[in-house]
Design an enzyme around this catalytic site. Structure first.
Site: not given
Length: 364
Positions: A17, A108, A207
């Protein structure tokens, strides 16, 4: 919303990212970094998890803040805990108690990154959202649709987790890592402005589950009882006792807790009878499945049978198959039997280098 060049990048604090944000700024976009606060429980305050625990940890949020400052872009930390719990964590827990094996990353992507985050992006005046996914999004004028193409980095391709994207979402999404040939090439870019970031390890698979102990997570976060039950053979004979259906998944051989004198594999999870059915390795292979909640990207819907390839899990190889429309579900017939077709997992369809669509493997 009127089109502009402002883009909100979901900043996990990881290499991918970070480089996505850096590349977009380099390309002339007006970039805003957003760290999505998704999940936090007492165990995640542990020092080891805070150091290495992936995108849900506080240290990763601080990494995201630091690299945004280095890149020279605004940074916001936004709370997405409620939507994450409702659409990802609760779904994750419910699926296991239904005898299914869930895909939290796909949930997600569908509900948080490309729905809730997109809404926040528009509120910040941004036309686009961007992530560090390895995939390509393009507009195909010949079919008047946005399409998803596989990443140039074959070993990192993440199109499997993106099959739920809609046309309205796709026109607002940027994925600048799709053209990179490898993760090492991404790390080289990161090394140009942050040496520590370039060496950061990849985030863990789930996560929000410390040490990947998902059964422990279920016990801590659900009031449902994990009840013992029977192991059955293919003829329905009781051959042992299992420790609760949440401990098992289709194709599993190790960790059964009972020895049978020969290798035995989980071939079915019978939730109505709280039973685990065991069989030989050959019993794990099947040629047919039904897929529900199907979304197509290359076309609006499946109108007639189509030959394509499909993956029954993220790590699987694509296999040739034919897909058939049957009301609100799709029947999939593989050219060759596939191992461990697992209810709850995604089946994702491809047409050559393009993501055709996908759905959830249906029990029965």
């Amino acid at each position: 919303m009127e089109k502009n060049n402002r883009v909100v990048v979901g900043m996990s604090g990881g290499v991918d990212s970070t480089v996505a944000a850096y590349k977009l700024k380099e390309m002339g976009y007006d970039v805003i970094g957003v760290n999505m606060r998704l999940w936090q429980d007492e165990e995640m305050e542990d020092a080891h998890f805070e150091r290495d625990g992936g995108c849900c940890s506080l240290s990763s949020a601080e990494d995201a803040r630091r690299v945004c400052e280095q890149i020279g872009i605004p940074f916001y930390a936004l709370d997405f805990k409620d939507v994450f719990k409702e659409t990802v964590v609760d779904y994750f827990i419910d699926a296991y108690f239904k005898g299914e094996t869930p895909n939290p990353c796909i949930a997600c992507n569908k509900y948080v990154k490309f729905e809730a985050l997109l809404e926040k992006a528009h509120a910040l005046g941004a036309y686009y959202v961007a992530t560090g996914h390895y995939a390509k999004i393009k507009y195909a004028s010949e079919i008047d649709r946005y399409v998803v193409e596989k990443s140039d980095a074959d070993e990192k391709d993440q199109t499997y987790a993106l099959y739920n994207l809609t046309q309205n979402q796709l026109k607002h999404i940027l994925m600048p890592l799709g053209d990179f040939k490898s993760k090492e090439d991404v790390r080289k870019v990161a090394a140009g402005f942050d040496t520590a970031m370039s060496r950061k390890s990849d985030s863990q698979e789930i996560c929000f589950v410390p040490d990947q102990d998902y059964v422990g997570f279920l016990k801590r976060n659900s009031d449902k009882t994990i009840a013992k039950g029977s192991f059955l053979d293919v003829e329905g004979k009781v051959i042992g006792e299992h420790q609760g259906i949440v401990n098992y998944t289709i194709g599993q051989r190790k960790g059964l807790g009972v020895t049978f004198g020969k290798p035995m594999y989980v071939i079915d999870i019978d939730t109505s009878n709280n039973a685990i059915v065991l069989g030989d390795n050959s019993d794990v292979f099947k040629s047919t499945l039904m897929a529900k909640d199907v979304n197509f990207i290359l076309m609006s819907s499946l109108e007639e049978p189509m030959h394509c390839t499909a993956k029954v899990r993220y790590s699987a190889k694509e296999a040739p198959c034919t897909i058939y429309p049957e009301g609100d579900v799709v029947r999939v017939e593989f050219d060759h039997p596939q191992r461990a077709i697992t209810p709850g997992q995604a089946i994702v369809f491809y047409k050559e280098n393009y993501l055709l669509g996908g759905g959830t493997i249906k029990r029965g």
